[in-house]
Design a protein around this motif. Structure first.
Motif, PDB file in Angstrom:
ATOM      1  N   ALA A  68      34.833  36.659  40.492  1.00  0.00           N
ATOM      2  CA  ALA A  68      35.272  37.387  41.686  1.00  0.00           C
ATOM      3  C   ALA A  68      36.748  37.137  41.972  1.00  0.00           C
ATOM      4  CB  ALA A  68      34.423  36.983  42.887  1.00  0.00           C
ATOM      5  N   LEU A  69      37.194  35.905  41.814  1.00  0.00           N
ATOM      6  CA  LEU A  69      38.606  35.606  42.080  1.00  0.00           C
ATOM      7  C   LEU A  69      39.518  36.373  41.137  1.00  0.00           C
ATOM      8  CD1 LEU A  69      38.635  31.751  42.691  1.00  0.00           C
ATOM      9  CD2 LEU A  69      38.924  33.543  44.380  1.00  0.00           C
ATOM     10  N   TYR A  70      39.124  36.470  39.883  1.00  0.00           N
ATOM     11  CA  TYR A  70      39.972  37.132  38.889  1.00  0.00           C
ATOM     12  C   TYR A  70      39.949  38.649  39.055  1.00  0.00           C
ATOM     13  CZ  TYR A  70      42.370  37.738  34.421  1.00  0.00           C
ATOM     14  OH  TYR A  70      43.298  38.061  33.444  1.00  0.00           O
ATOM     15  N   HIS A  71      38.784  39.206  39.357  1.00  0.00           N
ATOM     16  CA  HIS A  71      38.648  40.662  39.407  1.00  0.00           C
ATOM     17  C   HIS A  71      38.806  41.254  40.804  1.00  0.00           C
ATOM     18  CE1 HIS A  71      36.670  39.755  35.519  1.00  0.00           C
ATOM     19  NE2 HIS A  71      37.176  40.903  35.162  1.00  0.00           N
ATOM     20  N   ARG A  72      38.614  40.458  41.864  1.00  0.00           N
ATOM     21  CA  ARG A  72      38.757  40.975  43.221  1.00  0.00           C
ATOM     22  C   ARG A  72      39.563  40.022  44.094  1.00  0.00           C
ATOM     23  NH1 ARG A  72      36.038  45.138  45.404  1.00  0.00           N
ATOM     24  NH2 ARG A  72      37.782  44.906  46.826  1.00  0.00           N
ATOM     25  N   PRO A  73      40.828  39.773  43.752  1.00  0.00           N
ATOM     26  CA  PRO A  73      41.660  38.925  44.609  1.00  0.00           C
ATOM     27  C   PRO A  73      41.842  39.565  45.984  1.00  0.00           C
ATOM     28  CG  PRO A  73      43.013  40.086  43.007  1.00  0.00           C
ATOM     29  CD  PRO A  73      41.584  40.350  42.625  1.00  0.00           C
ATOM     30  N   GLU A  74      41.933  38.729  47.016  1.00  0.00           N
ATOM     31  CA  GLU A  74      42.017  39.241  48.385  1.00  0.00           C
ATOM     32  C   GLU A  74      43.439  39.358  48.895  1.00  0.00           C
ATOM     33  OE1 GLU A  74      39.567  36.790  50.832  1.00  0.00           O
ATOM     34  OE2 GLU A  74      37.693  37.477  49.914  1.00  0.00           O
TER      35      GLU A  74
END
Length: 401
Positions: A232-238
């Motif tokens: 999630a961190l790699y593909h959907r950074p906030e």
């Protein structure tokens, strides 16, 4: 940005943690919970507060305020401050910290003897731990006669021997060479899975965090930027910090023009007047509204040259941009290229075969980024930020302090 992530369980819970060094605020209102048997990593540049957080949990640094509980029992709270040796926590340090005058077995037995375990039982337990970390044959050798990687495994065995509720690891692999570091991170993860220990790990190395963790806590300037599993961190950074610190990333500002069932359309004029991207909607993911300003994100490996041996297209389709090649590094299995497109410099990873011919510097080419290879986050302002106009990419293992 404040992440409220606390539940009272039999793991670790940190609530509203504030910590100073002198007049400098090191950690600001940090909330975090870790389940039992979970491997969680604090990731961030030097000075972001990750080690201070670890030291507060260990009892080596006194917070200014907040609460810390382990297994539902308070370690730190108003009028409560349990000393380090009574917290049921062990720590693995960057410097190995093995006793030079003791054998490998005696190092592992040290904590067991401190807990008044019978000598024969402690000796057998230490031998079991050395078996676990693959050092049984070195039990009678002085620990400082071992290699760096072996000494770190001794420190790990010593930390596990007393079966603590929590093991803290502070940059334990940073003194090792790259090849040994890669092997050790796999060994630590395998041991953690076999034993079911709860681990809070600190590193500035993105590769370590992504490869080892159940969840990663990205920190900057004393605050949590994002918490999530590595994918999630790699593909959907906030936000921009997470996107550029966790791997390389190209960021461009855009405005949503249309929202459909499977994708939405974004105009990105700073890449060129004709630049329009369709972005695939992730399953169950939030979607921006028409007219909303967002940041479009794509990793270097998500873009490709649509026609490697052909000049730039005169008419662009959606998700295509024309770009000029300004630098190219050949790294064996791929090229790392930099392109100029509109107001941006873009990083692109190009995999080529033995019959491919690399383009000349200054070549105009067309880049394609498919809808499935684009992600995004909401912008906090409507004007392009400086850090997005000229994206900065960080390589794995860099300390961005």
């Amino acid at each position: 940005m404040k992440h409220k992530e606390v539940n009272m369980n039999d793991g670790l819970a940190v609530t509203g943690l504030v910590a100073n060094y002198g007049t400098t605020r090191a950690v600001s209102e940090l909330d975090l919970s870790i389940d039992r048997s979970e491997f969680v990593t604090l990731l961030g540049p030097s000075g972001c507060g990750k080690t201070t957080t670890l030291r507060c949990v260990a009892g080596l640094h006194t917070p200014r305020s907040g609460e810390i509980t382990l297994g539902g029992k308070p370690l730190y709270a108003p009028e409560v401050n349990i000393p380090p040796h009574k917290r049921d926590i062990n720590m693995v340090f960057q410097s190995y910290a093995v006793w030079p005058h003791m054998t490998t077995r005696e190092n592992v037995m040290y904590g067991l003897k401190a807990k008044k375990m019978q000598k024969a039982k402690a000796r057998a337990k230490a031998q079991d731990m050395l078996e676990l970390v693959g050092l049984a044959e070195f039990a009678d050798r002085h620990a400082t006669d071992l290699s760096g990687g072996q000494q770190q495994r001794v420190a790990l065995a010593r930390a596990l021997a007393t079966e603590p509720s929590l093991v803290l690891m502070d940059e334990p692999l940073s003194n090792l060479d790259a090849q040994l570091r890669a092997r050790m991170r796999d060994e630590i993860r395998q041991i953690q899975r076999r034993t079911g220990i709860t681990v809070l790990y600190v590193t500035h190395d993105q590769s370590e965090a992504l490869s080892m963790s159940d969840r990663v806590v990205v920190m900057n300037q004393g605050r949590i930027q994002q918490i999530g599993d590595p994918w999630a961190l790699y593909h959907r950074p906030e936000n921009a910090f997470v996107a550029t610190f966790v791997g390389d990333a190209n960021l461009v500002p855009g405005v949503v023009t249309e929202v459909g069932g499977d994708s939405f359309t974004v105009r990105v004029p700073t890449l060129g007047q004709e630049a329009v991207f369709d972005i695939a909607r992730a399953v169950a993911a939030d979607c921006p509204a028409p007219g909303e300003a967002i940041s479009v994100v794509f990793r270097p490996e998500w873009a490709r040259v649509s026609r490697e041996d052909a000049p730039a297209a005169t008419s662009l389709a959606r998700n295509e941009i024309n770009a000029r090649l300004v630098s190219s590094e050949f790294l064996g299995d791929h090229f790392e290229r930099t392109y100029e497109a509109g107001e941006h410099r873009l990083r692109v990873l190009a995999v080529t075969g033995p019959t491919s011919r690399p383009p000349e510097m200054g070549a105009e080419q067309t880049l394609l980024i498919t809808p499935e290879n684009l992600t995004w986050f909401r912008r906090e302002d409507t004007a392009p930020r400086e850090d997005e106009m000229v994206p900065v990419a960080s390589g794995a293992g860099q300390d961005r302090s």
